[in-house]
Scaffold this motif. Structure first.
Motif, PDB file in Angstrom:
ATOM      1  N   ASP A 127     -55.298 -52.566 -36.705  1.00  0.00           N
ATOM      2  CA  ASP A 127     -54.760 -51.209 -36.829  1.00  0.00           C
ATOM      3  C   ASP A 127     -53.414 -51.213 -37.553  1.00  0.00           C
ATOM      4  OD1 ASP A 127     -56.971 -50.365 -35.433  1.00  0.00           O
ATOM      5  OD2 ASP A 127     -55.916 -50.042 -33.533  1.00  0.00           O
ATOM      6  N   SER A 128     -52.569 -52.176 -37.193  1.00  0.00           N
ATOM      7  CA  SER A 128     -51.217 -52.227 -37.761  1.00  0.00           C
ATOM      8  C   SER A 128     -51.230 -52.683 -39.216  1.00  0.00           C
ATOM      9  CB  SER A 128     -50.339 -53.179 -36.946  1.00  0.00           C
ATOM     10  OG  SER A 128     -50.273 -52.759 -35.603  1.00  0.00           O
ATOM     11  N   SER A 131     -52.041 -49.621 -41.393  1.00  0.00           N
ATOM     12  CA  SER A 131     -50.872 -48.754 -41.618  1.00  0.00           C
ATOM     13  C   SER A 131     -49.917 -49.389 -42.626  1.00  0.00           C
ATOM     14  CB  SER A 131     -50.080 -48.545 -40.323  1.00  0.00           C
ATOM     15  OG  SER A 131     -50.901 -48.189 -39.263  1.00  0.00           O
TER      16      SER A 131
ATOM     17  N   VAL B  85     -51.827 -36.172 -38.602  1.00  0.00           N
ATOM     18  CA  VAL B  85     -51.208 -36.722 -37.397  1.00  0.00           C
ATOM     19  C   VAL B  85     -52.192 -36.649 -36.221  1.00  0.00           C
ATOM     20  CG1 VAL B  85     -49.992 -34.662 -36.523  1.00  0.00           C
ATOM     21  CG2 VAL B  85     -48.962 -36.907 -36.208  1.00  0.00           C
ATOM     22  N   ILE B  88     -54.656 -39.569 -36.512  1.00  0.00           N
ATOM     23  CA  ILE B  88     -54.053 -40.821 -36.031  1.00  0.00           C
ATOM     24  C   ILE B  88     -54.062 -40.834 -34.497  1.00  0.00           C
ATOM     25  CG2 ILE B  88     -51.881 -42.128 -35.854  1.00  0.00           C
ATOM     26  CD1 ILE B  88     -53.063 -42.509 -38.584  1.00  0.00           C
ATOM     27  N   HIS B  89     -53.688 -39.697 -33.902  1.00  0.00           N
ATOM     28  CA  HIS B  89     -53.708 -39.603 -32.435  1.00  0.00           C
ATOM     29  C   HIS B  89     -55.120 -39.845 -31.900  1.00  0.00           C
ATOM     30  CE1 HIS B  89     -52.899 -38.286 -28.410  1.00  0.00           C
ATOM     31  NE2 HIS B  89     -53.655 -37.213 -28.525  1.00  0.00           N
ATOM     32  N   SER B  92     -56.150 -43.433 -32.090  1.00  0.00           N
ATOM     33  CA  SER B  92     -55.484 -44.282 -31.082  1.00  0.00           C
ATOM     34  C   SER B  92     -56.156 -44.113 -29.715  1.00  0.00           C
ATOM     35  CB  SER B  92     -53.990 -43.967 -31.016  1.00  0.00           C
ATOM     36  OG  SER B  92     -53.748 -42.793 -30.258  1.00  0.00           O
ATOM     37  N   GLN B 130     -58.141 -43.506 -39.287  1.00  0.00           N
ATOM     38  CA  GLN B 130     -56.823 -43.864 -39.820  1.00  0.00           C
ATOM     39  C   GLN B 130     -56.805 -43.720 -41.347  1.00  0.00           C
ATOM     40  OE1 GLN B 130     -53.269 -47.186 -39.957  1.00  0.00           O
ATOM     41  NE2 GLN B 130     -54.984 -47.679 -38.630  1.00  0.00           N
ATOM     42  N   LEU B 155     -45.808 -41.373 -41.740  1.00  0.00           N
ATOM     43  CA  LEU B 155     -46.931 -41.543 -40.809  1.00  0.00           C
ATOM     44  C   LEU B 155     -47.302 -43.014 -40.644  1.00  0.00           C
ATOM     45  CD1 LEU B 155     -48.865 -39.967 -38.979  1.00  0.00           C
ATOM     46  CD2 LEU B 155     -50.476 -39.835 -40.895  1.00  0.00           C
ATOM     47  N   SER B 159     -47.136 -44.884 -37.020  1.00  0.00           N
ATOM     48  CA  SER B 159     -48.374 -45.317 -36.369  1.00  0.00           C
ATOM     49  C   SER B 159     -48.528 -46.832 -36.332  1.00  0.00           C
ATOM     50  CB  SER B 159     -49.593 -44.675 -37.055  1.00  0.00           C
ATOM     51  OG  SER B 159     -49.628 -44.990 -38.418  1.00  0.00           O
ATOM     52  N   MET B 164     -46.403 -46.516 -32.987  1.00  0.00           N
ATOM     53  CA  MET B 164     -47.417 -46.348 -31.948  1.00  0.00           C
ATOM     54  C   MET B 164     -48.152 -47.640 -31.573  1.00  0.00           C
ATOM     55  SD  MET B 164     -50.692 -43.802 -32.235  1.00  0.00           S
ATOM     56  CE  MET B 164     -51.577 -44.924 -33.331  1.00  0.00           C
ATOM     57  N   LEU B 195     -45.143 -40.874 -32.761  1.00  0.00           N
ATOM     58  CA  LEU B 195     -46.078 -39.962 -33.425  1.00  0.00           C
ATOM     59  C   LEU B 195     -45.678 -38.491 -33.204  1.00  0.00           C
ATOM     60  CD1 LEU B 195     -48.512 -40.499 -35.191  1.00  0.00           C
ATOM     61  CD2 LEU B 195     -49.979 -40.064 -33.231  1.00  0.00           C
TER      62      LEU B 195
END
Lengths: 305, 305
Positions: A127-128, A131, B85, B88-89, B92, B130, B155, B159, B164, B195
């Motif tokens: 995931d990271s 980004s 956004v 992304i939430h 997650s 994502q 963002l 994230s 996040m 976030l």
């Protein structure tokens, strides 16, 4: 300019020297762009570095730099684009190796991330890294803002549900099914092809080319993407685990359709030679400026691991 | 303008009408931006829609639109930023609910994605959401290219491993550890706060504000982010699973540090009131233009689920 940089921009030197220069440059850029393992959360950053650094052929960065040389892109812009596409590739390997996907324990001759760390960390590493790939393009690529936004779009499409991740989904759904060669190619065009194509497209987009040249490069990239997968399937059938640095014969054991299971070994080898010829042909109007792209097509055809 | 759009831009109407208008508008934008479930790979696209549509309070889109109203941003730009956004939430949540993370079976009153589909699909749903979030910002947000690139950067940072995902890693590492309130806040500033802060920042960035106003908004957003988490911990301790729509008492059962376990229930409630007062205070110079942001801080403090 360092010795490695000189070798990279030199189009008269040997292919091996150029490959080594780009790999060296990419490794050092990846090291710079990845958060240091001393920064909190340290274990996550350590695992991200483990997943990305010190391994891999860097095929996508090589294609990105070779296409960029054709479009007159700066080496610094190509570093950011090459590292972004490599981080997406690395994240996809980390997630693909997880127990809920391919459940593999060996990658590039080392324990996979979820084995070396744990499943939750592997999930967060992937995931990271995703980004971070987009951050590199948006913030660390020295090209105009509209180009940076275009690079983000291209990489997002290539890696998302209509690109690489979508190809993974098709791959999962196809286990045990007798696919025809067209369905198999549809899967690979997404799973492996989209990101390879994107590497070439991004390298070109960091400089300037006319629409016709972009089209021909894109055809080259699409063909090389398939070639890469056909050769992968042939190698998976022929080579040993030690040579590959990852578990061999895995696809056949998992009852996954491959070019070899679909076409047979002899016809798969023939398909590889056809795709290689098509890739070389699509570069014909570029002359010597496309030398590294031609050599990369040769390399993808003849590689042994 | 539709009835919902009118209610959204009307700053004299009731808070409930405004919330409903933004939620309605966001739901319709999410529906438009998500690939249709008829497009291949259909199961993946179906699961992405399941994960995102038809649920959630849309707190981040509400904050994004409220901040955008203050900076004069267009509703279309705010739709793209709010949906990015929210995607992304949503990603997650899908990854957090997986067996290798929190292993939860219920979310927004429905089976979680890995229960409804399977683990591999949940992994790919998160990965694809994502990518799609960044695509929206780079390609579907009608603001200048340098703003689109800046939105992607914001963002990506919020994230990634220093936002996040990093907060998640700290959360995993803290299970069973007796954290102090400072360490607990450090975790939440990353896990939830980054976030929420980004939602406000992106809404503001879609329009125009001076540096001082950005700073005050940012302080508001940081405070509301913590407030959100303190209230979450209090609710998790007080409410039933039915009211929450997700498993209640889960953090305590998992031996995870919370504001309630660290401060006690009374002091956690007091901390919530302090943070709320601080958030309201940071909006003092904006006058009535910040009305929706004030009402959102009230809502976050007093919500029951």
């Amino acid at each position: 300019m360092s010795e490695a940089d000189t070798a990279m921009s030199d189009t008269t030197g040997s292919f091996a020297d150029w490959v080594s220069a780009v790999q060296h440059r990419t490794e050092s850029a990846l090291d710079r762009f990845l958060p240091q393992a001393t920064i909190a959360p340290a274990r996550l950053h350590d695992a991200m570095r483990y997943a990305v650094l010190g391994g891999g052929k860097r095929v996508r960065p090589l294609l990105c730099h070779a296409a960029g040389a054709l479009s007159g892109a700066s080496a610094e812009a190509l570093d950011a684009a090459a590292c972004a596409v490599e981080m997406i590739h690395a994240y996809s390997l980390v997630h693909d190796d997880m127990p809920c996907m391919d459940d593999d324990v060996l990658r590039r001759g080392k324990p996979t991330v979820h084995v070396q760390y744990d499943d939750a960390t592997a999930l967060l590493v992937g995931d990271s890294l995703q980004s971070l790939a987009f951050l590199l393009l948006a913030e660390h690529c020295p090209v105009p803002a509209d180009t940076r936004a275009a690079l983000v779009s291209q990489l997002a499409i290539a890696s998302g549900s209509r690109g690489m991740a979508g190809g993974q989904a098709i791959d999962l759904a196809s286990v045990g099914l007798p696919l025809g060669v067209e369905e198999l190619e549809f899967m690979h065009i997404h799973k492996t092809g989209a990101l390879i194509r994107c590497a070439v497209r991004m390298g070109a987009a960091c400089g300037h080319l006319d629409v016709d040249a972009h089209g021909r490069l894109d055809h080259y990239a699409g063909t090389v993407g398939l070639l890469f997968q056909v050769v992968d399937d042939v190698l998976d059938c022929e080579a040993s685990t030690e040579e590959l640095g990852k578990t061999a014969g895995k696809d056949a054991a998992a009852n996954k359709p491959t070019y070899v299971s679909t076409l047979g070994l002899a016809r798969a080898r023939e398909r590889a030679r056809e795709l290689h010829a098509e890739a070389i042909d699509s570069l014909s109007l570029f002359g010597d400026a496309a030398r590294r792209l031609r050599e990369l097509a040769d390399f993808v055809l003849t590689r042994k691991h």
